[in-house]
Structure formats: C-alpha cells, structure tokens
Motif scaffolding. Structure first.
Motif, mmCIF file in Angstrom:
data_model
loop_
_atom_site.group_PDB
_atom_site.id
_atom_site.type_symbol
_atom_site.label_atom_id
_atom_site.label_comp_id
_atom_site.label_asym_id
_atom_site.label_seq_id
_atom_site.Cartn_x
_atom_site.Cartn_y
_atom_site.Cartn_z
ATOM 1 N N UNK A 191 0.917 -1.247 0.091
ATOM 2 C CA UNK A 191 0.031 -0.006 -0.067
ATOM 3 C C UNK A 191 0.734 1.090 -0.015
ATOM 4 N N UNK A 192 1.984 1.226 0.885
ATOM 5 C CA UNK A 192 2.646 2.368 1.064
ATOM 6 C C UNK A 192 3.734 2.776 -0.187
ATOM 7 N N UNK A 193 3.843 1.761 -0.986
ATOM 8 C CA UNK A 193 4.798 1.840 -2.404
ATOM 9 C C UNK A 193 4.096 2.582 -3.451
ATOM 10 N N UNK A 194 2.626 2.806 -3.008
ATOM 11 C CA UNK A 194 2.177 3.835 -4.289
ATOM 12 C C UNK A 194 2.045 5.276 -3.687
ATOM 13 N N UNK A 195 1.826 6.007 -4.744
ATOM 14 C CA UNK A 195 1.615 7.468 -4.458
ATOM 15 C C UNK A 195 0.336 7.672 -4.082
ATOM 16 N N UNK A 196 0.193 8.393 -2.837
ATOM 17 C CA UNK A 196 -1.275 8.939 -2.680
ATOM 18 C C UNK A 196 -1.212 10.195 -1.559
ATOM 19 N N UNK A 197 -2.348 10.883 -1.376
ATOM 20 C CA UNK A 197 -1.961 11.975 -0.605
ATOM 21 C C UNK A 197 -2.314 11.453 0.897
ATOM 22 N N UNK A 198 -1.455 12.189 1.670
ATOM 23 C CA UNK A 198 -1.166 11.772 3.107
ATOM 24 C C UNK A 198 -0.156 10.865 3.232
#
Length: 284
Positions: free
Chosen positions: A84-91
């Motif tokens: 999950x954290x290997x993707x770019x997302x806000x926050x």
C-alpha cells in the motif's frame, strides 16, 4: 609505515573481529563453562537440573508459540502495508510516520501502554462499555486468563515491532525496477500475477532478512511479556532472568541463554537454506 596489500583486508576486519570476540565470543565461552562444569570439572548436572524442571519446557513452548504466531503475522501484515505504501497517494508521508512511530518506543514502554489500554478500567474496556459492545469488562490479565494474556502479548508485539519488518520489505519493494512490471503488463499480466510471479520472488532476500531479524528478536522477547504476564506465561528470556537475579543459579541461567542462541541459529539457518532468492538466468 607501509602495509602489504595482502594484509590490508585482515586489518580492516580486525576491529569487527575484536568486537565480536569481546562482546559475543567471551560471553558465549563463559556461558558454556557455567552450563557444563561443576566445581571446575565437566558435568551435566546443571543440564539435568534444568531439563527436569517443567518450567523450562513451558518456557520453550511459549517462546516458540509466541514466535510462531507473531512472526508470520507480522510478515504478512508488513507485506500488505508495504504494498500500500509503495504507491503514491495524498497523506503518504503522514501515514508512513504513523507506521514507524512504534519503532521509537521501547518494549517496556510498549508493555506499559498496552497494560493501561487493556486493564479492566483501561481505554478499550471503557470504550466498549460506553458504546454497548460489552456489559462487563474483559479481563486480559491474571493467571486464570492466560489465554487472554497471550493475546495481549501478541497485540502489543504486532503494534510495536511490525514496523521493523515493514521498513525492510518496503525498502525491498522500492528496489524492484518498474521495467519488470511494465514488461509484464505488455504481456497482459494482471496485478495478482505480477505479485506472484515478479514481486514476491524478487522480494525473497528482503523477506529472508526480515524473518531472520524478527525471529532473533522473538526468541529474546522479554520486556512486554514480563510486564503484561510476568511469570504467568514463562518464556526463555524471562526464566533465565529469574534464575540469574532471584535464584542466583548462573548455570541454569546460562542454559536458558544457550537455548535461545541455539534456537536462533537453527531457525536462521533454515531461513537461509529454504528461502534462497531465485534469479531467472540462462544456464549454459
């Protein structure tokens, strides 16, 4: 003074070798001496005294049992979080800091936090009582609630130490070249196929490192268990500490320490043997 090139590698590793000999080699030799000698002569009396104590086998059982539950759960949870954290997302940065915060907390502090949360008048019981999920407090602590103490230890360890595994696996994910995944997409591979055929195989070295490090810590677990359960749930490190500080039986305490070391070496060797990274290379 000029040093021959052939001697240079040995001089470079000399500080590390001296460190290992002083902080690992000497204590190990001393532990072997205390465990297998009596009145200055070789003897198995201390070994027999240790293995005839039912608490030794209980400690062995609970130590292995905790590791068997905690380590695989942490690896699975860390893998999901890392994906999950290997993707770019806000926050993302805020979420990453929140996941890593438990790394800054000692095991003793973590044990105290979870004791305060899970006690009959603690945060979780008050929350569940107020929202009507339970009518009476749930008891996690006490000899008669050992199964709940076990659960409390697992929860505390998952919260405290999953971040160690998460950081290692996330670093491994970020080292995988996007070109592999892009090439798989060209050939029509879906997400799960890429995960099974590319990501997991390339993550094997990272997973292996995480398993070795986390298992070593699991074999030495002490602070959280001692705070949440005391001797209700005997563990090797806790019983070794008790023999050393309360009973003053240094030989038995040494056997507990050697047992932890032996388990760590055996499990580490198994991880290295059965989790070798497989690279797809053309064999001539």
């Amino acid at each position: 003074m000029k040093v021959k090139a052939s001697y240079l590698p040995y001089l470079l590793i000399l500080p590390a070798f001296a460190y290992l000999m002083f902080f690992v080699g000497y204590p190990l030799i001393q532990a072997l001496y205390l465990a297998f000698t009596e009145n200055g002569a070789f003897s198995l009396a201390t070994v027999n005294r240790t293995i005839s104590d039912p608490r030794f086998w209980d400690a062995l059982k609970y130590t292995i049992g905790l590791a068997a539950v905690i380590v695989p759960t942490q690896v699975g949870l860390a893998l999901v979080l890392a994906l999950v954290m290997n993707r770019a997302f806000k926050g993302k940065d805020l979420a990453l800091y929140a996941l890593i915060i438990p790394l800054t907390i000692s095991d003793v502090a973590a044990g105290l936090i979870w004791y305060a949360m899970l006690s009959p008048s603690g945060f979780l019981n008050k929350l569940f009582l107020n929202i009507g999920l339970i009518n009476n407090p749930v008891y996690f602590f006490g000899y008669q609630f050992r199964h709940m103490e076990f659960l409390a230890i697992v929860l505390a360890e998952l919260w405290r130490a999953t971040a160690i595994v998460f950081v290692i696996i996330l670093a491994g994910l970020q080292m995988i070249s996007p070109e592999y995944l892009e090439a798989a997409e060209v050939f029509g591979a879906d997400y799960w196929t890429k995960l099974r055929k590319i990501v997991i195989p390339l993550l094997k070295p990272s997973i292996q490192s995480a398993l070795i490090i986390r298992t070593l810590f699991a074999m030495q677990v002490f602070g959280i268990v001692w705070i949440l359960a005391g001797r209700d749930i005997p563990i090797l490190a806790g019983e070794g500490f008790y023999q050393l500080t309360e009973i003053k039986d240094y030989g038995v305490a040494s056997i507990y320490a050697l047992t932890i070391a032996a388990l760590s070496i055996v499990l580490g060797a198994m991880y290295i043997k059965f989790m070798k990274a497989e690279y797809l290379e053309v064999k001539e």
